[in-house]
Scaffold this motif. Structure first.
Motif, PDB file in Angstrom:
ATOM      1  N   THR A  98       0.826  -1.199   0.000  1.00 57.62           N
ATOM      2  CA  THR A  98       0.000   0.000   0.000  1.00 57.62           C
ATOM      3  C   THR A  98       0.866   1.257   0.000  1.00 57.62           C
ATOM      4  N   GLY A  99       0.301   2.356  -0.485  1.00 53.64           N
ATOM      5  CA  GLY A  99       1.021   3.620  -0.515  1.00 53.64           C
ATOM      6  C   GLY A  99       2.054   3.724  -1.620  1.00 53.64           C
ATOM      7  N   VAL A 100       1.933   2.871  -2.633  1.00 49.73           N
ATOM      8  CA  VAL A 100       2.890   2.857  -3.741  1.00 49.73           C
ATOM      9  C   VAL A 100       2.110   2.944  -5.049  1.00 49.73           C
ATOM     10  N   ALA A 101       2.395   3.961  -5.858  1.00 52.40           N
ATOM     11  CA  ALA A 101       1.756   4.095  -7.166  1.00 52.40           C
ATOM     12  C   ALA A 101       2.478   3.221  -8.182  1.00 52.40           C
ATOM     13  N   ALA A 102       1.807   2.895  -9.267  1.00 52.30           N
ATOM     14  CA  ALA A 102       2.447   2.087 -10.312  1.00 52.30           C
ATOM     15  C   ALA A 102       3.592   2.844 -10.963  1.00 52.30           C
ATOM     16  N   HIS A 103       3.356   4.128 -11.233  1.00 52.76           N
ATOM     17  CA  HIS A 103       4.366   4.957 -11.894  1.00 52.76           C
ATOM     18  C   HIS A 103       4.156   6.410 -11.471  1.00 52.76           C
ATOM     19  N   PRO A 104       5.103   7.288 -11.730  1.00 51.40           N
ATOM     20  CA  PRO A 104       4.942   8.686 -11.323  1.00 51.40           C
ATOM     21  C   PRO A 104       3.783   9.358 -12.057  1.00 51.40           C
ATOM     22  N   THR A 105       3.078  10.214 -11.364  1.00 46.90           N
ATOM     23  CA  THR A 105       2.046  11.054 -11.965  1.00 46.90           C
ATOM     24  C   THR A 105       2.154  12.443 -11.354  1.00 46.90           C
ATOM     25  N   THR A 106       1.604  13.414 -12.046  1.00 43.66           N
ATOM     26  CA  THR A 106       1.619  14.777 -11.529  1.00 43.66           C
ATOM     27  C   THR A 106       0.892  14.831 -10.193  1.00 43.66           C
ATOM     28  N   GLY A 107       1.528  15.383  -9.194  1.00 42.71           N
ATOM     29  CA  GLY A 107       0.930  15.505  -7.871  1.00 42.71           C
ATOM     30  C   GLY A 107       1.263  14.371  -6.932  1.00 42.71           C
ATOM     31  N   TRP A 108       1.806  13.262  -7.459  1.00 42.63           N
ATOM     32  CA  TRP A 108       2.174  12.141  -6.584  1.00 42.63           C
ATOM     33  C   TRP A 108       3.642  12.255  -6.215  1.00 42.63           C
ATOM     34  N   THR A 109       3.917  12.306  -4.918  1.00 44.58           N
ATOM     35  CA  THR A 109       5.302  12.449  -4.453  1.00 44.58           C
ATOM     36  C   THR A 109       5.802  11.209  -3.723  1.00 44.58           C
ATOM     37  N   GLY A 110       4.977  10.178  -3.656  1.00 41.30           N
ATOM     38  CA  GLY A 110       5.351   8.961  -2.942  1.00 41.30           C
ATOM     39  C   GLY A 110       6.122   7.991  -3.821  1.00 41.30           C
ATOM     40  N   PRO A 111       6.412   6.807  -3.292  1.00 41.55           N
ATOM     41  CA  PRO A 111       7.166   5.797  -4.037  1.00 41.55           C
ATOM     42  C   PRO A 111       6.343   5.196  -5.169  1.00 41.55           C
ATOM     43  N   THR A 112       7.046   4.604  -6.145  1.00 40.99           N
ATOM     44  CA  THR A 112       6.383   3.971  -7.285  1.00 40.99           C
ATOM     45  C   THR A 112       6.992   2.596  -7.536  1.00 40.99           C
ATOM     46  N   VAL A 113       6.223   1.750  -8.218  1.00 39.48           N
ATOM     47  CA  VAL A 113       6.723   0.421  -8.583  1.00 39.48           C
ATOM     48  C   VAL A 113       7.920   0.548  -9.513  1.00 39.48           C
ATOM     49  N   VAL A 114       7.812   1.418 -10.517  1.00 40.37           N
ATOM     50  CA  VAL A 114       8.915   1.594 -11.469  1.00 40.37           C
ATOM     51  C   VAL A 114      10.174   2.049 -10.741  1.00 40.37           C
ATOM     52  N   GLY A 115      10.050   3.072  -9.906  1.00 42.81           N
ATOM     53  CA  GLY A 115      11.199   3.575  -9.165  1.00 42.81           C
ATOM     54  C   GLY A 115      11.779   2.538  -8.228  1.00 42.81           C
ATOM     55  N   GLY A 116      10.893   1.740  -7.603  1.00 44.59           N
ATOM     56  CA  GLY A 116      11.362   0.709  -6.696  1.00 44.59           C
ATOM     57  C   GLY A 116      12.156  -0.366  -7.411  1.00 44.59           C
TER      58      GLY A 116
END
Length: 309
Positions: A98-116
């Motif tokens: 939880t708390g992880v987006a699939a990929h970066p989007t405008t306005g999202w500053t949290g972790p992402t699957v791609v970045g991880g």
């Protein structure tokens, strides 16, 4: 480069607030529409307006749209709790926390699957938009579970096609309020952005076709555990469809969940988990299935609803 649009207000928007009308006309968020209005870049019949003013059918809008922001780039850093379920030269299957987006989007500053993945030394395909390379499907930031990412270019193109052609088996478990009637059924209702422009989605006439199949696995006193099979893959589809039949996911306050029940069960996000993912391997051709166990927060709340309700 700015983009100036001039157009009449459709009769269907009669009486709408200016910010809401702009959001619907141009696919903007209400906050971005309000910013454009505050900058004086919106004229209605030749006059500047406030965001709370009302439009009228046939009125003439002149809108100066700012250039879209540059797409965010993934930040390569390990994501705690993101487990690798399988990996080879073509694909990597993860269990997303939880708390992880699939990929970066405008306005999202949290972790992402791609970045991880990049931060842990994995490679991903370079196909697709720069911010979502390797991503062939998505889970909401607070939805957990199994997700596949393409590592090779051929895997990216073939998996994208498989998802588009609905040749992928996506199974979710959801704890929803109450007891759906019938216990097993299908929700076939079109989905599009909510007319409010506040980021939600909704069942909307003329929206994109959306089909959700559900089956009750276990009924508790206050909630039901469902297995859900998606025939389509719209944004927030399960959450919207469950809310539409008046059985929102427990904890999903955005879509009408009871905050009292959520608090009593210790649920702080939508109770929704991508428990199983099946697809044909993009190069080997064999059918593969992966399962993701419930994360601790969902498992605890499930025990609690069974004991207390």
């Amino acid at each position: 480069m700015t983009d100036v649009r001039s157009l009449p207000v459709p009769d269907g928007l009669e009486g709408e607030r200016v910010d809401a009308a702009l959001a619907r006309l141009f696919g903007l968020s209400r906050s971005r529409a309000a910013d454009i209005i505050a900058a004086g870049d919106v004229l209605l019949d030749g006059r500047t307006v406030a965001k709370s003013d009302r439009v009228h059918g046939g009125g003439w809008l002149e809108v100066t749209l700012p250039p879209p922001p540059a797409p965010p780039r993934p930040v390569a850093e390990p994501v705690p709790g993101m487990a690798i379920l399988y990996e080879d030269d073509d694909i990597v299957v993860v269990s997303k926390p939880t708390g992880v987006a699939a990929h970066p989007t405008t306005g999202w500053t949290g972790p992402t699957v791609v970045g991880g993945l990049l931060g842990a030394g994995h490679t991903v395909a370079t196909s697709g938009a720069a911010e979502r390379q390797g991503i062939v499907h998505r889970l909401d930031a607070n939805t957990t579970g199994a997700m596949v990412v393409a590592k090779s270019e051929v895997a990216y193109s073939r998996l994208k096609r498989a998802f588009k052609e609905r040749r992928v088996d996506k199974r979710y478990h959801a704890l929803v309020q109450g007891h759906p009637d019938p216990f097993r059924g299908t929700v076939d209702a079109p989905i599009d952005r909510h007319p409010s422009g506040d980021g939600r989605f909704a069942v909307v006439a003329g929206g994109r076709p959306s089909v959700t199949h559900y089956d009750t696995l276990e009924a508790f006193r206050a909630a039901s555990l469902l297995e859900i099979d998606l025939e389509t893959g719209r944004t927030h589809q399960i959450r919207v469809h469950m809310s539409a039949i008046r059985h929102p996911c427990v904890g999903d306050l955005l879509y009408g969940a009871d905050p009292t029940l959520s608090a009593r069960l210790g649920v702080t996000r939508q109770w929704l988990h991508a428990v199983r993912l099946g697809f044909e391997h993009p190069t080997a051709g064999e059918w593969m299935e992966f399962e993701s166990p419930y994360p601790d927060d969902l498992a605890r709340s499930l025990e609690r609803v069974a004991e207390d309700y």
